[in-house]
Motif scaffolding. Sequence first.
Motif, PDB file in Angstrom:
ATOM      1  N   UNK A  68       0.964  -1.063   0.320  1.00 49.17           N
ATOM      2  CA  UNK A  68       0.125  -0.062   0.435  1.00 49.17           C
ATOM      3  C   UNK A  68       0.664   1.255   0.272  1.00 49.17           C
ATOM      4  N   UNK A  69       0.218   1.632  -0.759  1.00 43.79           N
ATOM      5  CA  UNK A  69       1.634   3.655  -0.896  1.00 43.79           C
ATOM      6  C   UNK A  69       0.721   4.746  -0.762  1.00 43.79           C
ATOM      7  N   UNK A  70       1.398   5.843   0.310  1.00 48.87           N
ATOM      8  CA  UNK A  70       0.849   6.854   0.309  1.00 48.87           C
ATOM      9  C   UNK A  70       1.201   7.740  -1.415  1.00 48.87           C
ATOM     10  N   UNK A  71      -0.374   8.434  -1.723  1.00 46.61           N
ATOM     11  CA  UNK A  71       0.392   9.041  -3.251  1.00 46.61           C
ATOM     12  C   UNK A  71      -0.509  10.281  -2.715  1.00 46.61           C
ATOM     13  N   UNK A  72       0.162  11.738  -3.458  1.00 45.94           N
ATOM     14  CA  UNK A  72      -0.526  12.558  -4.114  1.00 45.94           C
ATOM     15  C   UNK A  72      -0.598  12.823  -5.285  1.00 45.94           C
ATOM     16  N   UNK A  73      -1.905  13.292  -5.668  1.00 46.58           N
ATOM     17  CA  UNK A  73      -2.182  14.035  -6.705  1.00 46.58           C
ATOM     18  C   UNK A  73      -2.928  15.435  -6.710  1.00 46.58           C
ATOM     19  N   UNK A  74      -2.234  16.557  -7.401  1.00 41.05           N
ATOM     20  CA  UNK A  74      -2.338  18.021  -7.268  1.00 41.05           C
ATOM     21  C   UNK A  74      -3.454  17.698  -7.901  1.00 41.05           C
ATOM     22  N   UNK A  75      -4.378  19.101  -8.029  1.00 45.39           N
ATOM     23  CA  UNK A  75      -5.217  20.059  -8.185  1.00 45.39           C
ATOM     24  C   UNK A  75      -4.673  20.336 -10.056  1.00 45.39           C
ATOM     25  N   UNK A  76      -5.220  20.749 -10.160  1.00 51.19           N
ATOM     26  CA  UNK A  76      -4.986  21.936 -11.452  1.00 51.19           C
ATOM     27  C   UNK A  76      -4.643  23.119 -10.718  1.00 51.19           C
ATOM     28  N   UNK A  77      -5.627  23.627 -10.056  1.00 54.62           N
ATOM     29  CA  UNK A  77      -5.033  24.839  -9.355  1.00 54.62           C
ATOM     30  C   UNK A  77      -5.265  24.830  -7.745  1.00 54.62           C
ATOM     31  N   UNK A  78      -5.083  25.155  -6.807  1.00 54.77           N
ATOM     32  CA  UNK A  78      -5.246  25.364  -5.911  1.00 54.77           C
ATOM     33  C   UNK A  78      -6.909  25.346  -5.269  1.00 54.77           C
ATOM     34  N   UNK A  79      -7.782  25.437  -4.054  1.00 53.87           N
ATOM     35  CA  UNK A  79      -8.838  25.665  -4.285  1.00 53.87           C
ATOM     36  C   UNK A  79      -8.561  26.003  -2.553  1.00 53.87           C
ATOM     37  N   UNK A  80     -10.039  27.102  -2.596  1.00 54.31           N
ATOM     38  CA  UNK A  80     -10.499  27.951  -1.267  1.00 54.31           C
ATOM     39  C   UNK A  80     -10.671  27.414  -0.402  1.00 54.31           C
TER      40      UNK A  80
END
Length: 102
Positions: A68-80
């Motif tokens: 099991x791996x912890x991964x990050x998926x970034x958004x196209x741009x930050x949300x508020x």
Amino acid sequence: MTDYTPQNPEDPVSQGAGRAIAHLNADHDDALLDMARALAGCVEATSARCLDADRFGLTLVATTPTDELTVRVPYDEPIDDAEGLRKATVKLAHRARGILDP
């Protein structure tokens, strides 16, 4: 709703993301798997679930045949705020599917 503890309690998105994360995990596990494979580079993933969401992206746990791996998926741009979470995750799902099924 499942128990949810924000990984970053100072982040306004993480604070209000519990319901959205429960929904993603219950109803959109296929999209989370696509994101893990296409956007987080975990091509060997067999399943994925969302652990957290913050202003900058999703934290997923991708299950592979061996780990099991912890991964990050970034958004196209930050949300508020948590209100922007649905739109941001829909964009991620579309982008992932576009990569996997061109």
